[in-house]
Design a protein around this motif. Structure first.
Motif, PDB file in Angstrom:
ATOM      1  N   MET A   1      42.064  34.615  34.545  1.00 55.98           N
ATOM      2  CA  MET A   1      41.049  35.610  34.249  1.00 55.98           C
ATOM      3  C   MET A   1      40.077  35.743  35.431  1.00 55.98           C
ATOM      4  O   MET A   1      39.989  34.841  36.272  1.00 55.98           O
ATOM      5  N   PRO A   2      39.350  36.854  35.513  1.00 56.41           N
ATOM      6  CA  PRO A   2      38.465  37.095  36.669  1.00 56.41           C
ATOM      7  C   PRO A   2      37.474  35.979  36.975  1.00 56.41           C
ATOM      8  O   PRO A   2      37.328  35.582  38.138  1.00 56.41           O
ATOM      9  N   PHE A   3      36.783  35.454  35.950  1.00 59.50           N
ATOM     10  CA  PHE A   3      35.745  34.454  36.238  1.00 59.50           C
ATOM     11  C   PHE A   3      36.326  33.116  36.697  1.00 59.50           C
ATOM     12  O   PHE A   3      35.827  32.533  37.672  1.00 59.50           O
ATOM     13  N   PRO A   4      37.378  32.579  36.064  1.00 59.04           N
ATOM     14  CA  PRO A   4      37.986  31.352  36.601  1.00 59.04           C
ATOM     15  C   PRO A   4      38.499  31.516  38.029  1.00 59.04           C
ATOM     16  O   PRO A   4      38.402  30.585  38.837  1.00 59.04           O
ATOM     17  N   ILE A   5      39.042  32.696  38.355  1.00 60.68           N
ATOM     18  CA  ILE A   5      39.495  32.935  39.730  1.00 60.68           C
ATOM     19  C   ILE A   5      38.303  32.916  40.682  1.00 60.68           C
ATOM     20  O   ILE A   5      38.378  32.376  41.794  1.00 60.68           O
TER      21      ILE A   5
ATOM     22  N   LEU B   1      34.760  43.152  40.042  1.00 60.37           N
ATOM     23  CA  LEU B   1      35.275  43.145  38.675  1.00 60.37           C
ATOM     24  C   LEU B   1      34.166  43.243  37.633  1.00 60.37           C
ATOM     25  O   LEU B   1      34.443  43.490  36.458  1.00 60.37           O
ATOM     26  N   SER B   2      32.919  43.056  38.042  1.00 59.54           N
ATOM     27  CA  SER B   2      31.783  43.236  37.132  1.00 59.54           C
ATOM     28  C   SER B   2      31.204  44.644  37.224  1.00 59.54           C
ATOM     29  O   SER B   2      30.267  44.973  36.495  1.00 59.54           O
ATOM     30  N   TYR B   3      31.753  45.440  38.113  1.00 59.82           N
ATOM     31  CA  TYR B   3      31.296  46.817  38.321  1.00 59.82           C
ATOM     32  C   TYR B   3      32.024  47.721  37.330  1.00 59.82           C
ATOM     33  O   TYR B   3      33.248  47.881  37.383  1.00 59.82           O
TER      34      TYR B   3
ATOM     35  N   ILE C   1      32.286  36.242  46.099  1.00 64.91           N
ATOM     36  CA  ILE C   1      31.188  37.129  45.686  1.00 64.91           C
ATOM     37  C   ILE C   1      31.681  38.569  45.566  1.00 64.91           C
ATOM     38  O   ILE C   1      31.346  39.285  44.609  1.00 64.91           O
ATOM     39  N   ILE C   2      32.491  38.997  46.533  1.00 68.35           N
ATOM     40  CA  ILE C   2      33.051  40.355  46.477  1.00 68.35           C
ATOM     41  C   ILE C   2      33.943  40.506  45.244  1.00 68.35           C
ATOM     42  O   ILE C   2      33.904  41.516  44.538  1.00 68.35           O
ATOM     43  N   TRP C   3      34.751  39.484  44.977  1.00 75.16           N
ATOM     44  CA  TRP C   3      35.670  39.499  43.827  1.00 75.16           C
ATOM     45  C   TRP C   3      34.916  39.688  42.511  1.00 75.16           C
ATOM     46  O   TRP C   3      35.224  40.597  41.735  1.00 75.16           O
TER      47      TRP C   3
ATOM     48  N   SER D   1      36.891  44.132  32.462  1.00 79.28           N
ATOM     49  CA  SER D   1      37.923  43.708  33.416  1.00 79.28           C
ATOM     50  C   SER D   1      38.787  42.603  32.825  1.00 79.28           C
ATOM     51  O   SER D   1      40.007  42.580  33.014  1.00 79.28           O
ATOM     52  N   GLU D   2      38.165  41.685  32.101  1.00 78.97           N
ATOM     53  CA  GLU D   2      38.921  40.606  31.470  1.00 78.97           C
ATOM     54  C   GLU D   2      39.889  41.153  30.427  1.00 78.97           C
ATOM     55  O   GLU D   2      41.016  40.660  30.298  1.00 78.97           O
TER      56      GLU D   2
END
Length: 254
Positions: free
Chosen positions: A13-17, A51-53, A45-47, A229-230
């Motif tokens: 998932m996005p946050f673990p990555i 994905l939070s945008y 930080i970019i990642w 995103s998740e």
């Protein structure tokens, strides 16, 4: 296999990555490699920002949610409406509506709306309880009854752990009868494929749409964008997993 799939997908998932990328950056910082540290930390930080945008999250979800539009029943409706499970937390201190996840509430509401609009239909609720003593199918049915559904018109499938198992259990109930399938719009592509694989003739009734209008580009990254995103990642990973299983099955048959 189910638990292995769940654990692996949770790490993708996005946050673990993000945490993984950040961890590598901090490791290089600890080792004194400032140049590599900057690359990995900046990348993390970019990642997470991307994905939070919300507009970017909408781009991920749109191919999934635009596949099927809201259901329009113009002919004699099927006998069954199958509402897929999602999540809940049993807590006697809370009202029933607060025990049920928002995703489940959207699915229940759509299922009940179709049930009330077309008499003589049966509502199927499916889903196990996980660590909760009450199955998701039963909890969702309680909400449906509170909204006016006749308990005699409800069928519970309380053991399925995932969408594939829900499709298998549904086939045993409906046989060759067509059904209306109710689930989240982002989940409908994968759910439809799994139900068709079991030979079930379905009419898609997507709900819980996350992309409801053109996104305003002037937004800051937010938790809401990350949640969307998740949801997209979850579905794309699920679709990829089904393809892998299909390929492995073909290899085994050689």
């Amino acid at each position: 296999m189910f638990l292995i799939k769940k654990y692996i997908s949770s790490f993708l998932m996005p946050f673990p990555i993000f945490l993984f990328l950040l961890g590598i950056g901090l490791y290089f910082l600890y080792r004194g490699n400032i140049k590599r540290s900057k690359v990995w930390i900046l990348g993390s930080i970019i990642w997470i920002s991307m994905l939070s945008y919300s507009p970017f999250a909408a781009l991920l979800l749109l191919p999934l949610e635009s596949t099927y539009s809201k259901v329009e029943l113009t002919s004699t409706p099927p006998k069954y409406i199958h509402v897929l499970g999602n999540g809940h937390t049993s807590n006697p201190r809370l009202p029933l509506s607060s025990e049920i996840a928002l995703v489940s509430l959207a699915r229940i509401t759509e299922g009940v709306s179709l049930y009330k609009a077309h008499p003589n239909m049966k509502l199927i609720f499916s889903g196990y309880g996980g660590y909760d003593p009450v199955s998701n199918a039963r909890k969702n049915s309680q909400m449906a009854i509170a909204l006016g559904v006749n308990p005699a018109d409800i069928i519970l499938l309380e053991t399925p752990k995932d969408t594939h198992e829900e499709a298998i259990a549904s086939k045993k109930i409906v046989g060759d009868e067509p059904i209306i399938l109710v689930t989240s719009a982002s989940h409908m592509v994968r759910a439809s494929a799994l139900f068709r694989k079991e030979g079930i003739n379905i009419i898609q009734a997507p709900t819980d749409f996350q992309v409801k209008a053109d996104s305003n580009l002037w937004q800051f990254p937010s938790a809401d964008g990350l949640v969307r995103s998740e949801a997209a990642f979850h579905e794309y990973l699920g679709l990829a997993w089904e393809r892998v299983k299909s390929m492995l099955k073909k290899v085994a048959e050689l």
